[in-house]
Design a protein around this motif. Sequence first.
Motif, mmCIF file in Angstrom:
data_model
loop_
_atom_site.group_PDB
_atom_site.id
_atom_site.type_symbol
_atom_site.label_atom_id
_atom_site.label_comp_id
_atom_site.label_asym_id
_atom_site.label_seq_id
_atom_site.Cartn_x
_atom_site.Cartn_y
_atom_site.Cartn_z
ATOM 1 N N VAL A 11 0.821 -1.212 0.000
ATOM 2 C CA VAL A 11 0.000 0.000 0.000
ATOM 3 C C VAL A 11 0.852 1.257 0.000
ATOM 4 O O VAL A 11 1.855 1.341 0.698
ATOM 5 N N THR A 12 0.417 2.228 -0.797
ATOM 6 C CA THR A 12 0.937 3.594 -0.706
ATOM 7 C C THR A 12 -0.226 4.494 -0.319
ATOM 8 O O THR A 12 -1.189 4.640 -1.083
ATOM 9 N N PHE A 13 -0.152 5.067 0.880
ATOM 10 C CA PHE A 13 -1.191 6.005 1.309
ATOM 11 C C PHE A 13 -0.837 7.415 0.858
ATOM 12 O O PHE A 13 0.333 7.762 0.723
ATOM 13 N N GLN A 14 -1.864 8.213 0.675
ATOM 14 C CA GLN A 14 -1.632 9.608 0.302
ATOM 15 C C GLN A 14 -0.915 10.352 1.424
ATOM 16 O O GLN A 14 -0.019 11.160 1.180
ATOM 17 N N ASP A 15 -1.279 10.043 2.681
ATOM 18 C CA ASP A 15 -0.642 10.693 3.827
ATOM 19 C C ASP A 15 0.498 9.810 4.355
ATOM 20 O O ASP A 15 0.513 9.420 5.514
ATOM 21 N N PHE A 16 1.424 9.505 3.475
ATOM 22 C CA PHE A 16 2.564 8.645 3.820
ATOM 23 C C PHE A 16 3.502 9.367 4.781
ATOM 24 O O PHE A 16 3.421 10.587 4.970
ATOM 25 N N SER A 17 4.419 8.596 5.362
ATOM 26 C CA SER A 17 5.429 9.154 6.259
ATOM 27 C C SER A 17 6.817 8.711 5.821
ATOM 28 O O SER A 17 7.001 7.588 5.353
ATOM 29 N N ILE A 18 7.765 9.614 5.964
ATOM 30 C CA ILE A 18 9.172 9.303 5.692
ATOM 31 C C ILE A 18 9.884 9.207 7.039
ATOM 32 O O ILE A 18 9.715 10.058 7.910
#
Length: 615
Positions: free
Chosen positions: A438-445
């Motif tokens: 999954v790649t969420f729009q509100d991802f975190s680095i």
Amino acid sequence: MKRAKERKEKGQKLTFQETIRNDCYALKLGFSIEKSMVIHSFFVQASGYFEWVFFEAVFLRHIVDALDRNQDFQVVFRFILLCGAMFFLLSVYENYVENVVYPLSAVRLHYGVYSKLYAKAKNVELRCYEDSEFYNRYTMSMDNSDTRILEIIRNMWGVLGGTAATIAVFWFMYEIDHYAVLFILSPLIGNFVFGHFKNKYEFKRYTEQAPDDKVLNYVNRVMYLPDYAKEIRLSNVFSLLKRQYRDATQHKVRTAVKYAFSNASLSFLKITFTFTVIFEGVLLYAIYRNRVTGSISLAQLTVMSSLMVAMTWILIGLFENIMSIMKNGMFISNLRGFMAYEEKIPEDQDGVMPEGKFETLEFDHVSFSYKEEETIKDLSFTIKEGEIAALVGHNGAGKTTIIKLLLRLYDPVSGVIRLNGRDIREYNLHAYRELFAVTFQDFSIFGLTVMENVLMGRHGENDEQVAADALKKAGMYDKVMSLPNGMHTVMTKEFDADGAVFSGGESQKIAVARTFAKDSYIKIFDEPSSALDPIAEYELFQNIMKEGSDHTMFFISHRLSSVKKCDKVFMLEGGRLIEEGSHTELMARNGSYAKMYRRQAMNYLALDTDEEVAN
């Protein structure tokens, strides 16, 4: 959660029995993590009280009696020498524990306690973090829990040792003067009565100020994180943050003022009864017995005064330990309540292991409510193996919520989601989620290397090659390899001054690379191109579509031009499925999807009419 709510309504009142249970829980938890610290703490407390009682009640009394009887100096010297050797050995041991055992144990205890807290925090469902009451409880459970556990352990052994020492000194005092023991009532009243109420008021103040502390911590964090620096400097948001900070501070001050008089009064009464009354009273009583009534000798006066001082400090220590136990027991209730919370969707939930294949994914009359607002309404659709499906609709239509339901971050309030015909709630949760990338729009680095940010903790035989291939598909390989350390470059400057800070679009490509890197049956892309320019978006979707030739795919996109090649498009509005079909089929129906598509095309291509779009 129900118990937490009930306690909140009662003003966080805890009974004596609950507080003791909390302390026993802390002792048990500490023993499970650091046994040697608990054992050494017991012996240190025991040896400390033994030294005290032995010196005041035995050693001093023996010396005074020996001098009164004119005992041989060698005998007295030998006794002093033996006692000195004993005190020296005990002092060496106590110093070893204080300066070696406790510092090392404190580190291990900190690691053990917070490992359990973090494991629990990871295991609770996502919804808990959206519940302000639960989140407040979580943050309070994190507040110096290891320090409080260490204090409770030392205090509990202190209570046992202090109780035994009090009984011993009480007996020795009673032998000299029956009435002198009445002075014990003074520190009892000071600590047990006034000290108890003072601790209760302090806990109430702490509880009322906890939400303010959360605001202050948030503003403090925002002010030093680079993610917020540009907006703060290019807008007036600082004034809003400053207002939040000021309001929280003022509320903390008002709360402090609210309890100031009570705390100050109780502190004065506690100190007066604990120290002044007993110290002055004992001294005056002893002098009266010696100088006025002549009922005790100077030697007896010396021993009795010494015992009374010892008794005073032992009682003070005893009741300080008791009050500390009561106070910390109140705080530990947050830790205990958080750890005892029964997860609705536990991350370690066991169940049926998924089959080694994917056939169908079905939403069957699924509905979901968030904070009593129904966001998904009677949703039904089916995805088959190898299909590429898109969820489209206006903001707030429920697209991302559907993905969260699919991943079991939430469970529906009604209806069933099935994988290969089986309710997904029957599967082993970890194994089930491994089916998805999954790649969420509100991802975190994260403050890790680029490769670690791509692989996200997964390891295989060719990690570097897997990460490199994923970065190439995401269009970030050349950029990453131009860095001095390539894929081993640390991202963000949180821990490394030479860390890489990428643009929003570049960071989004890193997040997308995670989905490319994970070998899974179903790949999900939630607005994977929201921060990309048109050319980068086109190239990315080309690679996403290639990925779809070997996988079942779900993706959400606000740009309908990117869903033209999907096998199925689901048009959502207000949490309902209003249209379903391929792009061609939906355009032919000339419904909501076709209307949205034409409007976007006119804006995107700067065309004026539907006829130009059609052409």
